[in-house]
Write an enzyme that holds these catalytic residues in place. Structure first.
Site, PDB file in Angstrom:
ATOM      1  N   SER A  67       5.565  -3.795  -4.476  1.00 33.17           N
ATOM      2  CA  SER A  67       6.536  -2.781  -4.051  1.00 33.17           C
ATOM      3  C   SER A  67       7.932  -3.107  -4.568  1.00 33.17           C
ATOM      4  CB  SER A  67       6.582  -2.684  -2.525  1.00 33.17           C
ATOM      5  OG  SER A  67       5.305  -2.386  -2.020  1.00 33.17           O
TER       6      SER A  67
HETATM    7  N1  SAM Z   1       2.589  -5.952  -0.200  1.00 34.01           N
HETATM    8  C1  SAM Z   1       2.234  -5.960  -1.600  1.00 34.01           C
HETATM    9  C2  SAM Z   1       3.077  -6.913  -2.411  1.00 34.01           C
HETATM   10  O1  SAM Z   1       4.029  -7.478  -1.871  1.00 34.01           O
HETATM   11  O2  SAM Z   1       2.742  -7.094  -3.597  1.00 34.01           O
HETATM   12  C3  SAM Z   1       2.223  -4.584  -2.214  1.00 34.01           C
HETATM   13  C4  SAM Z   1       1.017  -3.847  -1.841  1.00 34.01           C
HETATM   14  S1  SAM Z   1       0.530  -2.475  -2.776  1.00 34.01           S
HETATM   15  C5  SAM Z   1       1.871  -1.365  -2.662  1.00 34.01           C
HETATM   16  C6  SAM Z   1      -0.684  -1.836  -1.613  1.00 34.01           C
HETATM   17  C7  SAM Z   1      -1.941  -2.669  -1.519  1.00 34.01           C
HETATM   18  O3  SAM Z   1      -2.751  -2.129  -0.463  1.00 34.01           O
HETATM   19  C8  SAM Z   1      -2.801  -2.683  -2.781  1.00 34.01           C
HETATM   20  O4  SAM Z   1      -2.976  -3.990  -3.219  1.00 34.01           O
HETATM   21  C9  SAM Z   1      -4.122  -2.056  -2.305  1.00 34.01           C
HETATM   22  O5  SAM Z   1      -5.264  -2.588  -2.940  1.00 34.01           O
HETATM   23  C10 SAM Z   1      -4.098  -2.374  -0.817  1.00 34.01           C
HETATM   24  N2  SAM Z   1      -4.973  -1.553   0.021  1.00 34.01           N
HETATM   25  C11 SAM Z   1      -5.235  -0.212  -0.035  1.00 34.01           C
HETATM   26  N3  SAM Z   1      -6.104   0.141   0.930  1.00 34.01           N
HETATM   27  C12 SAM Z   1      -6.397  -0.997   1.633  1.00 34.01           C
HETATM   28  C13 SAM Z   1      -7.220  -1.298   2.749  1.00 34.01           C
HETATM   29  N4  SAM Z   1      -7.964  -0.372   3.386  1.00 34.01           N
HETATM   30  N5  SAM Z   1      -7.280  -2.580   3.172  1.00 34.01           N
HETATM   31  C14 SAM Z   1      -6.557  -3.565   2.565  1.00 34.01           C
HETATM   32  N6  SAM Z   1      -5.758  -3.343   1.506  1.00 34.01           N
HETATM   33  C15 SAM Z   1      -5.672  -2.080   1.038  1.00 34.01           C
END
Ligand code: SAM
Length: 219
Positions: A67
């Protein structure tokens, strides 16, 4: 203003804190301090290290992103993190936000659905010494009941409706920040648990990747 050397990450981090965070209204000194300490260049792909301190999301593979720094700071400020908090993060991604939170709270449990991202985040967090972060692989739309209740829940992917498990796993007095909406329009919400009540506030428009899972979008 003189151009900064793209490899002087300390100077770039300082500029990010002053221009992109403090300059855009982030004022929580603990959040600013934690973001001044975590080396964001370690959380982006090697080829993008020079762009680690640009104020935008960057690709981390598997169609996912780390993000934007402002978004991370805004979410953490809205959560009002305290040193004794037990935190649940849904969406580990690179592990960057978990590393920032780990400076400010007791424990961070973070869940990622893509095993390869979870494994590389876990290795990175271990190598950098963030020992109070625990990475789990699974469908975070179900929360992480076995480790709850949590003082704080933060979700970094957008669901269309609030997954019911999150409210159940939030402690009384707990705070939760998450984006709700579809691919075209999302708002970030803060929910505060007051006994059986969940008080909600709309914190404004943001864009996140979708939450995929039982209580998110079906793949
Ligand atoms: N917090 C992260 C960082 O600091 O790099 C950024 C996260 S990214 C915007 C959103 C993440 O949510 C992705 O890696 C995606 O694979 C994960 N995601 C989506 N659906 C999910 C779920 N049901 N359970 C766990 N992770 C999930």
């Amino acid at each position: 203003m003189a151009a900064l050397d793209a490899t002087d990450f300390t100077a770039l981090r300082h500029r990010m804190i002053e221009a992109d965070l403090r300059g855009r209204g982030i004022s929580d000194p603990r959040v600013l301090m934690a973001m001044a300490e975590v080396p964001r260049e370690e959380f982006v792909p090697e080829a993008l290290r020079d762009e680690a301190y640009d104020d935008r999301a960057l690709p981390i593979g598997f169609h996912q992103t780390i993000s934007q720094p402002f978004t991370v700071a805004f979410m953490l400020e809205a959560l009002g993190l305290r040193s004794g908090d037990q935190v649940l993060e849904i969406g580990t991604g690179s592990g960057y936000a978990a590393a920032v939170m780990s400076q400010l709270v007791t424990t961070v449990h973070t869940v990622e659905r893509i095993p390869e991202l979870a494994q590389s985040a876990q290795r990175r967090l271990q190598r950098l010494g963030y020992r109070n972060v625990h990475v789990h692989v699974g469908d975070g739309s179900l929360g992480l009941a076995e480790y709850g209740p949590f003082d704080v829940i933060v979700v970094t992917a957008a669901a269309e409706v609030l997954p019911p498990e999150f409210a159940k796993q939030l402690a009384d007095g707990g705070r939760m920040v998450l984006p709700l909406g579809d691919s075209y329009s999302q708002s970030l919400y803060r929910f505060t648990k007051d006994g059986e009540r969940l008080v909600s506030e709309d914190l404004g428009g943001f864009m996140f990747v979708p939450l995929i899972g039982r209580h998110g979008r079906v793949r």
